[in-house]
Motif scaffolding. Sequence first.
Motif, short mmCIF file in Angstrom:
data_model
loop_
_atom_site.label_atom_id
_atom_site.label_comp_id
_atom_site.label_asym_id
_atom_site.label_seq_id
_atom_site.Cartn_x
_atom_site.Cartn_y
_atom_site.Cartn_z
N GLN A 8 -41.20 14.93 7.98
CA GLN A 8 -41.32 16.40 8.09
C GLN A 8 -40.35 16.95 9.14
OE1 GLN A 8 -45.55 16.97 8.59
NE2 GLN A 8 -45.88 17.15 6.37
N SER A 9 -39.91 16.08 10.05
CA SER A 9 -38.94 16.55 11.05
C SER A 9 -37.57 16.77 10.41
CB SER A 9 -38.83 15.55 12.20
OG SER A 9 -38.01 14.46 11.82
N ILE A 10 -37.37 16.23 9.20
CA ILE A 10 -36.07 16.39 8.53
C ILE A 10 -36.24 17.10 7.18
CG2 ILE A 10 -34.85 14.52 9.69
CD1 ILE A 10 -35.58 12.70 7.29
N GLY A 11 -37.34 17.81 7.00
CA GLY A 11 -37.54 18.55 5.75
C GLY A 11 -38.99 18.49 5.28
N THR A 12 -39.17 18.42 3.95
CA THR A 12 -40.52 18.34 3.41
C THR A 12 -40.87 16.89 3.08
OG1 THR A 12 -39.77 18.62 1.13
CG2 THR A 12 -40.31 20.64 2.36
N CYS A 13 -42.16 16.62 2.96
CA CYS A 13 -42.58 15.24 2.72
C CYS A 13 -43.89 15.24 1.92
CB CYS A 13 -42.79 14.57 4.07
SG CYS A 13 -43.64 13.01 3.95
N ALA A 23 -28.85 6.65 6.82
CA ALA A 23 -29.37 6.34 8.16
C ALA A 23 -28.88 7.36 9.17
CB ALA A 23 -28.95 4.92 8.57
N GLN A 24 -27.61 7.69 9.09
CA GLN A 24 -27.05 8.66 10.05
C GLN A 24 -27.70 10.04 9.88
OE1 GLN A 24 -22.71 8.52 9.80
NE2 GLN A 24 -22.87 6.31 9.59
N ALA A 25 -27.92 10.45 8.61
CA ALA A 25 -28.57 11.74 8.36
C ALA A 25 -29.96 11.74 8.98
CB ALA A 25 -28.65 12.03 6.86
N MET A 26 -30.70 10.64 8.77
CA MET A 26 -32.08 10.59 9.29
C MET A 26 -32.07 10.54 10.83
SD MET A 26 -33.85 8.02 6.51
CE MET A 26 -35.56 8.39 6.79
N ILE A 83 -33.32 13.08 16.00
CA ILE A 83 -32.88 13.50 17.34
C ILE A 83 -32.98 15.02 17.47
CG2 ILE A 83 -30.91 13.61 18.93
CD1 ILE A 83 -30.04 10.84 17.81
N SER A 84 -32.47 15.74 16.45
CA SER A 84 -32.53 17.22 16.50
C SER A 84 -33.96 17.70 16.60
CB SER A 84 -31.92 17.85 15.25
OG SER A 84 -30.64 17.42 15.08
N ALA A 85 -34.88 16.99 15.93
CA ALA A 85 -36.28 17.43 15.93
C ALA A 85 -37.03 16.97 17.19
CB ALA A 85 -36.97 16.87 14.69
N GLY A 86 -36.35 16.20 18.06
CA GLY A 86 -36.98 15.77 19.31
C GLY A 86 -37.95 14.60 19.15
N LEU A 91 -29.91 15.79 6.88
CA LEU A 91 -28.94 16.00 7.95
C LEU A 91 -29.07 17.40 8.56
CD1 LEU A 91 -26.50 14.78 9.38
CD2 LEU A 91 -25.08 15.59 7.52
N VAL A 92 -29.44 18.37 7.76
CA VAL A 92 -29.62 19.74 8.26
C VAL A 92 -31.10 20.14 8.20
CG1 VAL A 92 -27.26 20.53 7.85
CG2 VAL A 92 -28.90 20.63 5.98
N GLN A 93 -31.94 19.12 8.35
CA GLN A 93 -33.40 19.32 8.38
C GLN A 93 -33.93 20.07 7.17
OE1 GLN A 93 -34.15 20.70 12.41
NE2 GLN A 93 -33.15 18.88 13.17
#
Length: 272
Positions: free
Chosen positions: A157-162, A17-20, A25-28, A130-132
Amino acid sequence: MSGKLLRIGFIGGGKMAQAMAKGFISAGLAKGETIIGSCHPSDLASLQAFKDLGAESITENIPVVEKSEVVIVSVKPHIVPIALGDLKNSGIDAGKLFLSVAMGVTTCQLEQLLPKEARVIRVMPNTPALVQSGASVFVKGTAATDNDANITRKLLQSIGTCEEVMEPWMDAVTALSGSGPAYVYIFIEALADGGVKMGLPRDLAYRLAAQTVMGAGKMVRDTKQHPGVLKDDVTSPGGSTATGLHFLEERGLRSAVIGAIEAATERCKEVA
Ligand code: NAD
């Protein structure tokens, strides 16, 4: 979603949950104040981690659903029936999108545990979120709409591929990309230990090992060349790479990795 910040709730505020949450948040896509997470009352570290993100951090699950447009179920698989049990007869409006990241818990099981108006999508992410740089897949439940799938895609997709996949593949996906970072971490550690054995300083060895694994992954992903072709490209006749590869083949690296994915897939089936 048209640029609007989503109100996202997490039932279970642990590592995934924290990673997501950090990734969103980082991805806005969300801000701390549009996120709420619930944890077990004894889990002070996770309660604090959510506070540190600027999010609301609580020990009850019903307010998470009430306050969110998208609810992410991120408790351990055996806790899912307990955590969702509170919701079924609570009378709250559960006509929301529920994403579950719980290993082995099927869309059918989630739909039975949740109130009937809930729309379910089952997700398998991994912690490089966590690092997108996560690798996530999802499966739509029976009531999930195309819009729900689009929201899920945008979040992941804001945290990687999907990628959308078929549900029978989920255990193998869990074994490959869900557990995969752990296998790669021990490979990185082993590369570095080898470098140290041969005289390199440890910090340099870790940096080189991590960058090498990342670079090789990017080569496969971005050039779309077969990994065997890329391997041939760096293996000169009679050279040191060929000698190293021979050693790995002799010790059964490929077979060990294939066996690990098979064993982890079987374990997912047992846990389900
Ligand atoms: P974790 O132990 O770090 O987090 C679990 C969280 O659930 C904790 O914050 C705990 O306080 C909370 N919790 C416990 N009981 C609760 C309850 N009754 N109500 C609300 N919250 C409660 O676990 P994790 O590694 O974050 O895994 C969570 C889920 O993510 C699992 O289902 C796992 O299968 C899935 N997952 C994890 C990874 C990974 O790499 N960690 C990868 C893919 C999927």
